[in-house]
Scaffold this motif. Structure first.
Motif, PDB file in Angstrom:
ATOM      1  N   TYR A  60       3.831 -43.256   5.257  1.00 58.51           N
ATOM      2  CA  TYR A  60       4.777 -43.810   4.283  1.00 58.51           C
ATOM      3  C   TYR A  60       4.185 -45.020   3.566  1.00 58.51           C
ATOM      4  N   GLY A  61       4.854 -45.434   2.525  1.00 59.43           N
ATOM      5  CA  GLY A  61       4.517 -46.656   1.801  1.00 59.43           C
ATOM      6  C   GLY A  61       5.783 -47.463   1.587  1.00 59.43           C
ATOM      7  N   LYS A  62       5.694 -48.775   1.757  1.00 58.29           N
ATOM      8  CA  LYS A  62       6.847 -49.656   1.602  1.00 58.29           C
ATOM      9  C   LYS A  62       6.431 -50.848   0.756  1.00 58.29           C
ATOM     10  N   ILE A  63       7.279 -51.227  -0.219  1.00 60.45           N
ATOM     11  CA  ILE A  63       6.933 -52.310  -1.135  1.00 60.45           C
ATOM     12  C   ILE A  63       8.178 -53.124  -1.489  1.00 60.45           C
ATOM     13  N   ASN A  64       7.978 -54.414  -1.741  1.00 59.18           N
ATOM     14  CA  ASN A  64       9.086 -55.290  -2.141  1.00 59.18           C
ATOM     15  C   ASN A  64       9.479 -55.023  -3.583  1.00 59.18           C
ATOM     16  N   LEU A  65      10.739 -55.296  -3.889  1.00 62.35           N
ATOM     17  CA  LEU A  65      11.200 -55.145  -5.267  1.00 62.35           C
ATOM     18  C   LEU A  65      12.154 -56.271  -5.628  1.00 62.35           C
ATOM     19  N   THR A  66      12.217 -56.550  -6.918  1.00 58.06           N
ATOM     20  CA  THR A  66      13.205 -57.462  -7.484  1.00 58.06           C
ATOM     21  C   THR A  66      13.792 -56.776  -8.710  1.00 58.06           C
ATOM     22  N   GLY A  67      15.012 -57.127  -9.038  1.00 59.53           N
ATOM     23  CA  GLY A  67      15.632 -56.507 -10.195  1.00 59.53           C
ATOM     24  C   GLY A  67      16.885 -57.226 -10.640  1.00 59.53           C
ATOM     25  N   LYS A  68      17.508 -56.665 -11.665  1.00 59.79           N
ATOM     26  CA  LYS A  68      18.738 -57.210 -12.239  1.00 59.79           C
ATOM     27  C   LYS A  68      19.648 -56.068 -12.647  1.00 59.79           C
ATOM     28  N   ILE A  69      20.918 -56.391 -12.746  1.00 58.42           N
ATOM     29  CA  ILE A  69      21.886 -55.454 -13.304  1.00 58.42           C
ATOM     30  C   ILE A  69      22.291 -55.992 -14.669  1.00 58.42           C
ATOM     31  N   ASN A  70      22.037 -55.194 -15.707  1.00 56.27           N
ATOM     32  CA  ASN A  70      22.428 -55.542 -17.073  1.00 56.27           C
ATOM     33  C   ASN A  70      23.217 -54.384 -17.660  1.00 56.27           C
TER      34      ASN A  70
END
Length: 90
Positions: free
Chosen positions: A70-80
């Motif tokens: 598997y691969g696991k990565i951090n994420l950031t985001g927004k709701i617009n």
């Protein structure tokens, strides 16, 4: 009758707040890749934590036939405008 009108007024007053839902939690599904990748279908998971309009968390893909890979990565985001947009960063 007065009590019904009061409850109706409260529902209308807070309808905008109720509409904005928190998407925190675990989201699961499948990721499909066109020909040329290692697999065509992967299991996909996002673990999200929402802070207002901002989102932080992780995304993860796994081989369905071999979940130990598997691969696991951090994420950031927004709701617009009710759309979740995110970037994955290592």
């Amino acid at each position: 009758m007065k009590k019904i009108i009061s409850i109706f007024s409260i529902i209308i007053l807070f309808s905008g707040i109720i509409k904005a839902q928190d998407i925190s939690g675990a989201w699961t599904g499948f990721l499909y890749q066109e020909q040329g990748g290692l697999r065509y279908t992967y299991s996909f998971r996002m673990d999200l934590k929402q802070f207002g309009k901002n989102i932080r968390g992780t995304s993860e893909i796994r081989f369905i036939d071999d979940p130990g890979i598997y691969g696991k990565i951090n994420l950031t985001g927004k709701i617009n405008n009710n759309v979740f947009i995110f970037n994955e960063k290592n």
